[in-house]
Motif scaffolding. Structure first.
Motif, PDB file in Angstrom:
ATOM      1  N   SER A  18       0.848  -1.196   0.000  1.00  0.00           N
ATOM      2  CA  SER A  18       0.000   0.000   0.000  1.00  0.00           C
ATOM      3  C   SER A  18       0.883   1.247   0.000  1.00  0.00           C
ATOM      4  CB  SER A  18      -0.897   0.010   1.231  1.00  0.00           C
ATOM      5  OG  SER A  18      -1.488   1.282   1.410  1.00  0.00           O
ATOM      6  N   LEU A  19       0.470   2.249  -0.736  1.00  0.00           N
ATOM      7  CA  LEU A  19       1.238   3.489  -0.789  1.00  0.00           C
ATOM      8  C   LEU A  19       1.284   4.190   0.563  1.00  0.00           C
ATOM      9  CD1 LEU A  19      -0.061   4.717  -4.250  1.00  0.00           C
ATOM     10  CD2 LEU A  19       2.228   3.844  -3.742  1.00  0.00           C
ATOM     11  N   LYS A  20       0.391   3.820   1.458  1.00  0.00           N
ATOM     12  CA  LYS A  20       0.369   4.401   2.802  1.00  0.00           C
ATOM     13  C   LYS A  20       1.146   3.552   3.806  1.00  0.00           C
ATOM     14  CE  LYS A  20      -4.168   6.291   1.849  1.00  0.00           C
ATOM     15  NZ  LYS A  20      -5.597   6.064   2.018  1.00  0.00           N
ATOM     16  N   SER A  21       1.745   2.461   3.355  1.00  0.00           N
ATOM     17  CA  SER A  21       2.423   1.536   4.262  1.00  0.00           C
ATOM     18  C   SER A  21       3.764   2.085   4.725  1.00  0.00           C
ATOM     19  CB  SER A  21       2.642   0.189   3.565  1.00  0.00           C
ATOM     20  OG  SER A  21       3.635   0.334   2.560  1.00  0.00           O
ATOM     21  N   LEU A  51      -1.370   9.323  -7.105  1.00  0.00           N
ATOM     22  CA  LEU A  51      -1.251   8.067  -6.381  1.00  0.00           C
ATOM     23  C   LEU A  51      -2.579   7.339  -6.424  1.00  0.00           C
ATOM     24  CD1 LEU A  51       0.640   9.444  -3.255  1.00  0.00           C
ATOM     25  CD2 LEU A  51       1.634   8.429  -5.316  1.00  0.00           C
ATOM     26  N   ASP A  53      -4.002   4.159  -4.691  1.00  0.00           N
ATOM     27  CA  ASP A  53      -3.749   3.147  -3.665  1.00  0.00           C
ATOM     28  C   ASP A  53      -4.843   2.084  -3.684  1.00  0.00           C
ATOM     29  OD1 ASP A  53      -2.157   2.034  -1.754  1.00  0.00           O
ATOM     30  OD2 ASP A  53      -2.949   3.231  -0.101  1.00  0.00           O
ATOM     31  N   PRO A  58      -1.680  -1.148  -5.977  1.00  0.00           N
ATOM     32  CA  PRO A  58      -1.313   0.256  -5.765  1.00  0.00           C
ATOM     33  C   PRO A  58      -0.261   0.706  -6.788  1.00  0.00           C
ATOM     34  CG  PRO A  58      -0.312  -1.119  -4.083  1.00  0.00           C
ATOM     35  CD  PRO A  58      -1.186  -2.015  -4.907  1.00  0.00           C
TER      36      PRO A  58
END
Length: 144
Positions: A18-21, A51, A53, A58
């Motif tokens: 995930s791009l938020k990981s 982005l 996600d 992602p």
């Protein structure tokens, strides 16, 4: 360099997580530094990072516009950006197809996500053409 045309580029990168990981935290930090360098680079015109996600896939789409092929090549392959290219496997999967595309557009116009994705698809379907090409197989700006 052409006063009538600028060079657009788009590249797509599929993330390993995930791009938020936390896995991509280092990428996001580096991306801010590279963005600041790009905006100060000779020949820079415009940059857009989008982005996506998606849970199953992602990805990031980077779009930029440069005054010339030389200015984009210098930024891409020299200095800190070149170092970031060597690190990309830490955060992104190997490309599924051509990961980047170049094309000429009239000076003063800007590409969007839809046009950039269409140019990538064109390159992957037809190979390099004057409408969608690569650093390895470049085309000159249109003659007016």
């Amino acid at each position: 360099m052409s006063d009538q045309y600028h060079l657009a580029q788009a590249n797509i990168l599929y993330a390993v997580d995930s791009l938020k990981s936390e896995t991509l935290a280092g990428f996001h930090e580096l991306a801010l530094e590279i963005d600041a360098l790009a905006r100060k680079a000779p020949g820079f015109v415009f940059r857009l990072e989008s982005l996506f996600d998606l849970p199953e896939d992602p990805y990031m789409l980077n779009i930029s516009v440069w005054e010339s092929m030389e200015s984009l090549r210098d930024f891409t392959y020299r200095g800190d950006h070149a170092e970031s290219l060597r690190m990309r496997r830490t955060w992104f999967k190997p490309p599924r197809s051509a990961p980047s595309v170049l094309w000429w557009l009239p000076a003063g116009t800007l590409p969007d996500v839809n046009e950039s994705m269409a140019r990538l698809e064109m390159l992957n379907a037809k190979g390099p053409t004057p409408e969608a090409f690569t650093f390895r197989r470049m085309f000159q700006p249109p003659v007016s």
